[in-house]
Design a protein around this motif. Structure first.
Motif, PDB file in Angstrom:
ATOM      1  N   ILE A 207       0.856  -1.314  -0.139  1.00  0.00           N
ATOM      2  CA  ILE A 207      -0.050  -0.334  -0.033  1.00  0.00           C
ATOM      3  C   ILE A 207       0.355   1.303   0.412  1.00  0.00           C
ATOM      4  O   ILE A 207       0.524   2.679  -0.598  1.00  0.00           O
ATOM      5  CB  ILE A 207      -1.106  -0.463   1.495  1.00  0.00           C
ATOM      6  CG1 ILE A 207      -2.189   1.285   1.319  1.00  0.00           C
ATOM      7  CG2 ILE A 207      -0.330   0.446   2.388  1.00  0.00           C
ATOM      8  CD1 ILE A 207      -3.406   1.022   1.865  1.00  0.00           C
TER       9      ILE A 207
ATOM     10  N   MET B 293      -3.101   2.136  -3.079  1.00  0.00           N
ATOM     11  CA  MET B 293      -4.786   2.097  -3.660  1.00  0.00           C
ATOM     12  C   MET B 293      -4.842   2.744  -5.109  1.00  0.00           C
ATOM     13  O   MET B 293      -5.782   3.072  -5.442  1.00  0.00           O
ATOM     14  CB  MET B 293      -5.848   2.904  -2.748  1.00  0.00           C
ATOM     15  CG  MET B 293      -5.732   1.650  -1.527  1.00  0.00           C
ATOM     16  SD  MET B 293      -7.093   1.258  -0.418  1.00  0.00           S
ATOM     17  CE  MET B 293      -6.400   3.522   0.489  1.00  0.00           C
TER      18      MET B 293
ATOM     19  N   ILE C 101      -4.520  -6.518  -0.923  1.00  0.00           N
ATOM     20  CA  ILE C 101      -3.352  -4.902  -0.951  1.00  0.00           C
ATOM     21  C   ILE C 101      -2.387  -5.841   1.015  1.00  0.00           C
ATOM     22  O   ILE C 101      -3.157  -6.657   1.757  1.00  0.00           O
ATOM     23  CB  ILE C 101      -4.608  -4.060  -0.355  1.00  0.00           C
ATOM     24  CG1 ILE C 101      -5.288  -3.416  -1.496  1.00  0.00           C
ATOM     25  CG2 ILE C 101      -3.455  -2.693   0.258  1.00  0.00           C
ATOM     26  CD1 ILE C 101      -4.019  -2.753  -2.037  1.00  0.00           C
TER      27      ILE C 101
ATOM     28  N   SER D  32      -0.184  -4.202   3.739  1.00  0.00           N
ATOM     29  CA  SER D  32       0.317  -3.367   4.068  1.00  0.00           C
ATOM     30  C   SER D  32       1.206  -3.589   5.892  1.00  0.00           C
ATOM     31  O   SER D  32       0.501  -4.215   6.530  1.00  0.00           O
ATOM     32  CB  SER D  32      -1.076  -2.961   4.378  1.00  0.00           C
ATOM     33  OG  SER D  32      -1.414  -1.121   5.609  1.00  0.00           O
TER      34      SER D  32
ATOM     35  N   TYR E 259      -7.697   2.530   6.600  1.00  0.00           N
ATOM     36  CA  TYR E 259      -7.367   2.448   4.889  1.00  0.00           C
ATOM     37  C   TYR E 259      -8.233   0.534   4.290  1.00  0.00           C
ATOM     38  O   TYR E 259      -8.380   0.183   3.438  1.00  0.00           O
ATOM     39  CB  TYR E 259      -6.106   1.617   4.910  1.00  0.00           C
ATOM     40  CG  TYR E 259      -4.558   2.942   5.109  1.00  0.00           C
ATOM     41  CD1 TYR E 259      -4.913   3.582   3.189  1.00  0.00           C
ATOM     42  CD2 TYR E 259      -4.520   3.139   6.240  1.00  0.00           C
ATOM     43  CE1 TYR E 259      -4.480   4.448   3.922  1.00  0.00           C
ATOM     44  CE2 TYR E 259      -3.678   4.692   5.947  1.00  0.00           C
ATOM     45  CZ  TYR E 259      -3.381   5.298   4.854  1.00  0.00           C
ATOM     46  OH  TYR E 259      -2.656   6.615   4.350  1.00  0.00           O
ATOM     47  N   ALA E 260      -8.031  -0.818   5.185  1.00  0.00           N
ATOM     48  CA  ALA E 260      -8.521  -1.576   5.356  1.00  0.00           C
ATOM     49  C   ALA E 260     -10.282  -0.865   4.404  1.00  0.00           C
ATOM     50  O   ALA E 260     -10.792  -1.888   3.493  1.00  0.00           O
ATOM     51  CB  ALA E 260      -9.280  -2.251   5.966  1.00  0.00           C
TER      52      ALA E 260
ATOM     53  N   ALA F 203     -10.036   0.251   1.112  1.00  0.00           N
ATOM     54  CA  ALA F 203      -8.890  -1.062  -0.015  1.00  0.00           C
ATOM     55  C   ALA F 203     -10.455  -1.940  -1.265  1.00  0.00           C
ATOM     56  O   ALA F 203     -10.573  -2.887  -1.723  1.00  0.00           O
ATOM     57  CB  ALA F 203      -8.289  -2.119   0.742  1.00  0.00           C
TER      58      ALA F 203
ATOM     59  N   ALA G  28     -11.141  -4.793  -3.694  1.00  0.00           N
ATOM     60  CA  ALA G  28     -10.024  -5.304  -2.581  1.00  0.00           C
ATOM     61  C   ALA G  28     -10.286  -6.420  -1.935  1.00  0.00           C
ATOM     62  O   ALA G  28     -11.003  -6.851  -1.344  1.00  0.00           O
ATOM     63  CB  ALA G  28      -8.599  -5.061  -2.364  1.00  0.00           C
TER      64      ALA G  28
ATOM     65  N   ASP H 248      -8.186  -8.585  -0.709  1.00  0.00           N
ATOM     66  CA  ASP H 248      -8.427  -9.308   1.127  1.00  0.00           C
ATOM     67  C   ASP H 248      -7.500  -7.912   1.110  1.00  0.00           C
ATOM     68  O   ASP H 248      -6.491  -7.108   0.297  1.00  0.00           O
ATOM     69  CB  ASP H 248      -7.237 -10.538   1.200  1.00  0.00           C
ATOM     70  CG  ASP H 248      -7.262 -11.007   2.491  1.00  0.00           C
ATOM     71  OD1 ASP H 248      -8.157 -10.103   3.043  1.00  0.00           O
ATOM     72  OD2 ASP H 248      -7.583 -12.243   2.365  1.00  0.00           O
ATOM     73  N   TYR H 249      -6.695  -7.525   2.435  1.00  0.00           N
ATOM     74  CA  TYR H 249      -6.427  -6.631   3.031  1.00  0.00           C
ATOM     75  C   TYR H 249      -5.306  -7.450   4.202  1.00  0.00           C
ATOM     76  O   TYR H 249      -5.736  -7.516   5.077  1.00  0.00           O
ATOM     77  CB  TYR H 249      -6.713  -5.804   3.372  1.00  0.00           C
ATOM     78  CG  TYR H 249      -6.408  -4.105   4.312  1.00  0.00           C
ATOM     79  CD1 TYR H 249      -6.095  -3.436   3.474  1.00  0.00           C
ATOM     80  CD2 TYR H 249      -5.741  -4.035   5.276  1.00  0.00           C
ATOM     81  CE1 TYR H 249      -4.621  -1.800   3.732  1.00  0.00           C
ATOM     82  CE2 TYR H 249      -4.560  -3.311   5.758  1.00  0.00           C
ATOM     83  CZ  TYR H 249      -4.823  -2.128   5.268  1.00  0.00           C
ATOM     84  OH  TYR H 249      -4.102  -0.852   5.576  1.00  0.00           O
TER      85      TYR H 249
END
Length: 443
Positions: free
Chosen positions: A56, A64, A81, A83, A90-91, A94, A99, A101-102
């Motif tokens: 990220i 992102m 993503i 991080s 942020y999650a 995303a 996204a 997954d994070y």
């Protein structure tokens, strides 16, 4: 077999993740690695990338932003993503941007491979055949639609000037009942085609009813719980999507909201075309603050879609791309064509002067012309025959070829001169373009 692009500004992490994927036994074809967002976008443009795994935090372009731009180039690209920050904001952003997954560093190998496996499995989901879909009756579909009276009330807000005759409390109650809770709004409108793609079969009234139903379902699935949006039928039978933000969401991470809307529009067009087998035209409005402007947004979406219907090979149109405010009344097709030609000429001149600028992006060029990146790419391709980024690469490659053949400059110096930060990345693009490496050409 799927192709995966791993992006991190730390080469050791890139190589480590690529090694894990290589030995995983998953159905993976090619694994590419890039050390910056700009390098990664080159791969998205010139290779068949299915899954993007990106850090990220990466200097000029974060993960992102990369995901957002990649999805505008190819809406089917899925993203995971990575991080070092366990930040909920942020999650949340995303996941909202699509996204799959994070993941938090340091990565657990099994967790990472499980995440990749799940993303690939979702790409493998079988698609219902259109013929099978059309043989079903509406009773086989289980999707909660808006009540007719609620649908009608929403359309009335979009069509009529906003002149409330009720108290503020009554108005708030009505808006909450309709699901309108934001203060910033944009309207996206999608018109379904009247014929199946790659077929001669014309859509019947019954087909049209089922397709509208299915297209509304696709829109709701795409937006799901990640966006504060209402999807409903327009008075003319199109699909309306009213996207809304509260003050906090609108300021969230300072992401470009128009790019987000275009990403949604392109994903919507792609999925309806893929799963339902029909073409669509999507028009979307500017973002305005206040429910009193909903009818303005509706007119803007209509105008964007109207211009889109006259184009055969582009499908998502943003009202703001046409600079309507430059005209005292709606511009004629001739005036819009003249405006488009001027945009393309300005773009060509700008690229000719700046193609060797490091970190040059289509977004930079589009900003200079006050249009969205994908519309600029469409206009440029239509007028010149070149994809906009292909034109940038053409200038860079021709210049680098001349420098290789006529000077004693080293590879890293040439890469620097034509706008590449990494000599290795420059060599990969060069070989892809000419079929030989810089050193082979020199010999």
């Amino acid at each position: 077999m799927y192709n995966i692009l791993v992006v991190d500004d730390e080469p050791l992490i890139c190589k480590g993740l690529a090694g894990l994927l290589t030995s995983s036994g998953l159905g993976i074809g090619q694994i590419y690695t890039a050390y910056s967002g700009h390098e990664a976008l080159d791969y998205v443009r010139i290779e068949d990338i299915d899954l993007l795994v990106t850090d990220i935090q990466m200097g000029e372009m974060n993960g992102m932003e990369l995901m957002q731009q990649a999805k505008m180039i190819k809406p089917w690209v899925q993203t995971i993503i990575i991080s070092a920050h366990e930040t909920f904001q942020y999650a949340q952003m995303a996941i909202r941007l699509g996204a799959k997954d994070y993941l938090i560093k340091p990565l657990n190998s099994e967790q990472f491979l499980d995440s990749v496996r799940n993303a690939l499995l979702k790409m493998d989901k079988p698609v219902t055949q259109m013929d099978d879909f059309l043989t079903r009756s509406p009773e086989h579909f289980h999707m909660e639609e808006l009540r007719p009276e609620k649908n009608e009330r929403l359309n009335r807000l979009l069509e009529d000037p906003f002149t409330p005759t009720m108290s503020e409390d009554e108005l708030v109650g009505l808006l909450e009942e309709l699901g309108i809770t934001g203060c910033y709004f944009s309207l996206m409108r999608m018109k379904l085609g009247t014929q199946f793609e790659d077929r001669n079969k014309v859509i019947t009234d019954r087909d049209n009813r089922l397709l509208r139903y299915a297209a509304l379902n696709v829109a709701k699935e795409l937006l799901h719980e990640d966006w504060n949006a209402l999807a409903f039928y327009s008075a003319k039978g199109e699909i309306n999507i009213l996207i809304q933000w509260n003050e906090e969401e609108y300021a969230e991470l300072d992401m470009n909201k128009i790019n987000q809307l275009e990403m949604i529009g392109r994903s919507l067009h792609y999925h309806v075309s893929k799963y339902l087998g029909i073409s669509t035209i999507v028009g979307f409005s500017q973002i305005l603050k206040g429910v009193e402007f909903l009818n303005v947004l509706s007119r803007q979406a209509d105008k964007a879609m109207q211009w889109g219907e006259e184009q055969g090979d582009y499908h998502v149109f943003y009202y703001g791309d046409f600079n309507w405010h430059n005209y005292s009344q709606d511009p004629s097709p001739e005036e819009l064509t003249k405006q488009s030609n001027q945009i393309v000429e300005n773009t060509r001149q700008y690229i000719d002067m700046n193609y060797n600028q490091k970190g040059l992006t289509i977004h930079d060029v589009a900003k200079k012309n006050h249009v969205s990146p994908n519309y600029l790419s469409y206009l440029f391709k239509k007028n010149t025959g070149y994809n906009l980024w292909e034109y940038v690469i053409k200038l860079r490659m021709e210049e680098s070829k001349s420098l290789i053949l006529n000077t004693d400059m080293r590879r890293y110096e040439i890469a620097e001169r034509v706008g590449y930060e990494s000599p290795e990345h420059f060599s990969k693009i060069f070989k892809k373009y000419f079929g030989v490496s810089p050193s082979e050409l020199k010999k």
